[in-house]
Motif scaffolding. Sequence first.
Motif, PDB file in Angstrom:
ATOM      1  N   ALA A  20       0.849  -1.189   0.000  1.00 37.93           N
ATOM      2  CA  ALA A  20       0.000   0.000   0.000  1.00 37.93           C
ATOM      3  C   ALA A  20       0.887   1.242   0.000  1.00 37.93           C
ATOM      4  O   ALA A  20       2.072   1.163   0.321  1.00 37.93           O
ATOM      5  CB  ALA A  20      -0.906  -0.029   1.229  1.00 37.93           C
ATOM      6  N   ALA A  47      -1.259  -1.202  -6.456  1.00 39.32           N
ATOM      7  CA  ALA A  47      -2.024  -0.848  -7.651  1.00 39.32           C
ATOM      8  C   ALA A  47      -1.391  -1.344  -8.945  1.00 39.32           C
ATOM      9  O   ALA A  47      -1.985  -1.217 -10.006  1.00 39.32           O
ATOM     10  CB  ALA A  47      -2.179   0.676  -7.724  1.00 39.32           C
ATOM     11  N   ASP A  49      -0.785  -3.642 -11.665  1.00 43.53           N
ATOM     12  CA  ASP A  49      -1.387  -4.859 -12.226  1.00 43.53           C
ATOM     13  C   ASP A  49      -0.477  -5.572 -13.209  1.00 43.53           C
ATOM     14  O   ASP A  49      -0.825  -6.628 -13.724  1.00 43.53           O
ATOM     15  CB  ASP A  49      -2.713  -4.518 -12.922  1.00 43.53           C
ATOM     16  CG  ASP A  49      -3.771  -4.019 -11.962  1.00 43.53           C
ATOM     17  OD1 ASP A  49      -3.658  -4.303 -10.753  1.00 43.53           O
ATOM     18  OD2 ASP A  49      -4.707  -3.342 -12.419  1.00 43.53           O
ATOM     19  N   ASP A  54      -4.426  -8.545 -11.072  1.00 42.76           N
ATOM     20  CA  ASP A  54      -5.258  -7.402 -10.688  1.00 42.76           C
ATOM     21  C   ASP A  54      -5.652  -7.538  -9.220  1.00 42.76           C
ATOM     22  O   ASP A  54      -6.739  -7.980  -8.895  1.00 42.76           O
ATOM     23  CB  ASP A  54      -6.477  -7.347 -11.601  1.00 42.76           C
ATOM     24  CG  ASP A  54      -7.372  -6.152 -11.323  1.00 42.76           C
ATOM     25  OD1 ASP A  54      -6.988  -5.289 -10.508  1.00 42.76           O
ATOM     26  OD2 ASP A  54      -8.468  -6.098 -11.910  1.00 42.76           O
ATOM     27  N   THR A  55      -4.769  -7.130  -8.339  1.00 43.03           N
ATOM     28  CA  THR A  55      -4.973  -7.284  -6.900  1.00 43.03           C
ATOM     29  C   THR A  55      -6.218  -6.555  -6.423  1.00 43.03           C
ATOM     30  O   THR A  55      -6.951  -7.054  -5.574  1.00 43.03           O
ATOM     31  CB  THR A  55      -3.740  -6.768  -6.130  1.00 43.03           C
ATOM     32  OG1 THR A  55      -2.583  -7.405  -6.662  1.00 43.03           O
ATOM     33  CG2 THR A  55      -3.832  -7.074  -4.664  1.00 43.03           C
ATOM     34  N   GLY A  56      -6.469  -5.350  -6.955  1.00 40.68           N
ATOM     35  CA  GLY A  56      -7.621  -4.559  -6.514  1.00 40.68           C
ATOM     36  C   GLY A  56      -8.918  -4.935  -7.190  1.00 40.68           C
ATOM     37  O   GLY A  56      -9.967  -4.374  -6.895  1.00 40.68           O
ATOM     38  N   ASP A  58      -9.958  -4.148 -10.014  1.00 38.49           N
ATOM     39  CA  ASP A  58     -10.530  -2.925 -10.556  1.00 38.49           C
ATOM     40  C   ASP A  58     -10.120  -2.688 -12.007  1.00 38.49           C
ATOM     41  O   ASP A  58     -10.158  -1.561 -12.495  1.00 38.49           O
ATOM     42  CB  ASP A  58     -10.121  -1.724  -9.701  1.00 38.49           C
ATOM     43  CG  ASP A  58      -8.617  -1.572  -9.576  1.00 38.49           C
ATOM     44  OD1 ASP A  58      -7.873  -2.433 -10.105  1.00 38.49           O
ATOM     45  OD2 ASP A  58      -8.180  -0.603  -8.940  1.00 38.49           O
ATOM     46  N   THR A  61      -4.447  -1.259 -14.309  1.00 39.57           N
ATOM     47  CA  THR A  61      -3.951   0.001 -13.761  1.00 39.57           C
ATOM     48  C   THR A  61      -2.563   0.249 -14.320  1.00 39.57           C
ATOM     49  O   THR A  61      -1.693  -0.608 -14.220  1.00 39.57           O
ATOM     50  CB  THR A  61      -3.881  -0.064 -12.215  1.00 39.57           C
ATOM     51  OG1 THR A  61      -5.170  -0.392 -11.718  1.00 39.57           O
ATOM     52  CG2 THR A  61      -3.431   1.247 -11.626  1.00 39.57           C
TER      53      THR A  61
END
Length: 85
Positions: A20, A47, A49, A54-56, A58, A61
């Motif tokens: 993070a 964030a 990727d 794609d960890t989030g 989303d 990224t």
Amino acid sequence: ILVAQGETLFIEPGVVIKMAPNVNWTVKGTLISSGTAQDPVIFTSLADDSVGGDTGNDGPTSEFRGHHTEFKEKNSMSRKGKIKL
């Protein structure tokens, strides 16, 4: 993240560590990463990727400005082999 005095953290080849924003590592003990050209140890943004998927969850990224990590070495940090920061 703290590696305490007298402790050793081994990071195996191929490990991707996603962090993070503004996470700091303090190494008072020993940190040994043993990546290879084929399987580097990678430290990157949560964030990011491009490695580790794609960890989030989303979507792709490509930018993650403001994500900063600092390594503070107090004792022994070994970059044995391939490591990407």
